[in-house]
Design a protein around this motif. Structure first.
Motif, PDB file in Angstrom:
ATOM      1  N   GLY A 213       4.820  -9.827   4.864  1.00  0.00           N
ATOM      2  CA  GLY A 213       6.066  -9.459   5.543  1.00  0.00           C
ATOM      3  C   GLY A 213       7.307  -9.936   4.822  1.00  0.00           C
ATOM      4  O   GLY A 213       8.339 -10.186   5.460  1.00  0.00           O
TER       5      GLY A 213
ATOM      6  N   ALA B 178       9.955  -2.637   4.325  1.00  0.00           N
ATOM      7  CA  ALA B 178       8.668  -2.429   3.645  1.00  0.00           C
ATOM      8  C   ALA B 178       8.546  -1.002   3.134  1.00  0.00           C
ATOM      9  O   ALA B 178       8.011  -0.763   2.046  1.00  0.00           O
ATOM     10  CB  ALA B 178       7.520  -2.753   4.595  1.00  0.00           C
TER      11      ALA B 178
ATOM     12  N   TRP C 175       2.761   0.422   9.033  1.00  0.00           N
ATOM     13  CA  TRP C 175       2.460  -0.636   8.067  1.00  0.00           C
ATOM     14  C   TRP C 175       1.227  -0.270   7.251  1.00  0.00           C
ATOM     15  O   TRP C 175       1.200  -0.444   6.041  1.00  0.00           O
ATOM     16  CB  TRP C 175       2.225  -1.958   8.776  1.00  0.00           C
ATOM     17  CG  TRP C 175       2.058  -3.091   7.802  1.00  0.00           C
ATOM     18  CD1 TRP C 175       3.027  -3.901   7.307  1.00  0.00           C
ATOM     19  CD2 TRP C 175       0.836  -3.512   7.186  1.00  0.00           C
ATOM     20  NE1 TRP C 175       2.485  -4.802   6.410  1.00  0.00           N
ATOM     21  CE2 TRP C 175       1.156  -4.586   6.316  1.00  0.00           C
ATOM     22  CE3 TRP C 175      -0.493  -3.091   7.269  1.00  0.00           C
ATOM     23  CZ2 TRP C 175       0.193  -5.245   5.565  1.00  0.00           C
ATOM     24  CZ3 TRP C 175      -1.453  -3.737   6.508  1.00  0.00           C
ATOM     25  CH2 TRP C 175      -1.093  -4.806   5.671  1.00  0.00           C
TER      26      TRP C 175
END
Length: 245
Positions: free
Chosen positions: A52, A57, A4
């Motif tokens: 999110g 992503a 992330w």
């Protein structure tokens, strides 16, 4: 670094670069006008990433970063005295013209960025992610939706007020026919065509060249100088940078 954090770092880098441009360029410079629009998109993508909101992503960030990098590469080329892609040349050539309105600069930038860069960014992303365009369609649509929403704000905030309505008439005729939604649909079709042509690089290269030239021609028409108040003295406060995320 987590996966992330790696995604966020890529998006942060383009946001920082656009913020630096925003701080460095005169507010009424045509590139500065478009940069504020593109910065608002990048910041919106960044917020959605941190919330999110993207199912994938990695795909979303890869697409938006590759997309932004094509615009930033054009800025670098112009700054270093090299020729940017044909689609971007009108904006750099007319960026300080007093007869060109901020709305023209913003939409001409969107024309170049969506009409040309977005298609190539899809192909760049497919290569990076080792996937086909259909696997990026959701991310393409989400980024495109942000652009369409922002286009509405651009038109609202940068259109001259009632006191300038008379001189805005030719502006309405000039830009009213251009649609970001149509440009986005054309970019998706072009991306799929380029992906199909990837095994015949000569044909793909010619297709991309013609796309670049066609989008550049449209951008030149959009930046036709108009009579009336020069952009430096318009009474619309939006001309100095009301567009924000």
């Amino acid at each position: 670094m987590t996966q992330w954090e790696e995604f966020a770092t890529g998006e942060d880098a383009v946001v920082r670069r656009m913020r630096a441009l925003d701080a460095a360029l005169p507010a009424r410079d045509g590139v500065a006008v478009f940069n504020r629009v593109r910065l608002a998109v990048a910041e919106a993508v960044d917020r959605r990433l941190r919330a999110g909101a993207f199912a994938d992503a990695r795909a979303a960030v890869t697409l938006d970063v590759r997309f932004a990098e094509r615009y930033l590469a054009a800025v670098d080329a112009a700054g270093e005295g090299r020729r940017p892609p044909a689609c971007w040349r009108p904006l750099f050539q007319f960026r300080r013209h007093p007869g060109v309105r901020p709305l023209q600069f913003a939409l001409a930038g969107l024309n170049a960025h969506v009409g040309h860069d977005l298609a190539l960014a899809v192909v760049d992303s497919c290569r990076a992610l080792e996937c086909g365009p259909t696997e990026l369609e959701d991310e393409f649509d989400q980024v495109g939706d942000l652009l369409v929403t922002l286009e509405e704000r651009v038109r609202e905030e940068l259109t001259p007020g009632p006191d300038l309505l008379r001189i805005a008439d030719p502006l309405a005729h000039l830009l009213g026919a251009w649609s970001l939604e149509r440009a986005r649909d054309a970019a998706w079709a072009a991306a799929r065509a380029l992906w199909t042509l990837r095994r015949t690089p000569d044909v793909a290269g010619e297709f991309a060249e013609r796309l670049d030239a066609t989008v550049g021609f449209a951008g030149r028409l959009m930046l036709t100088p108009l009579p009336g108040e020069p952009n430096g003295s318009q009474s619309s406060g939006s001309s100095t940078g009301a567009i924000s995320s």
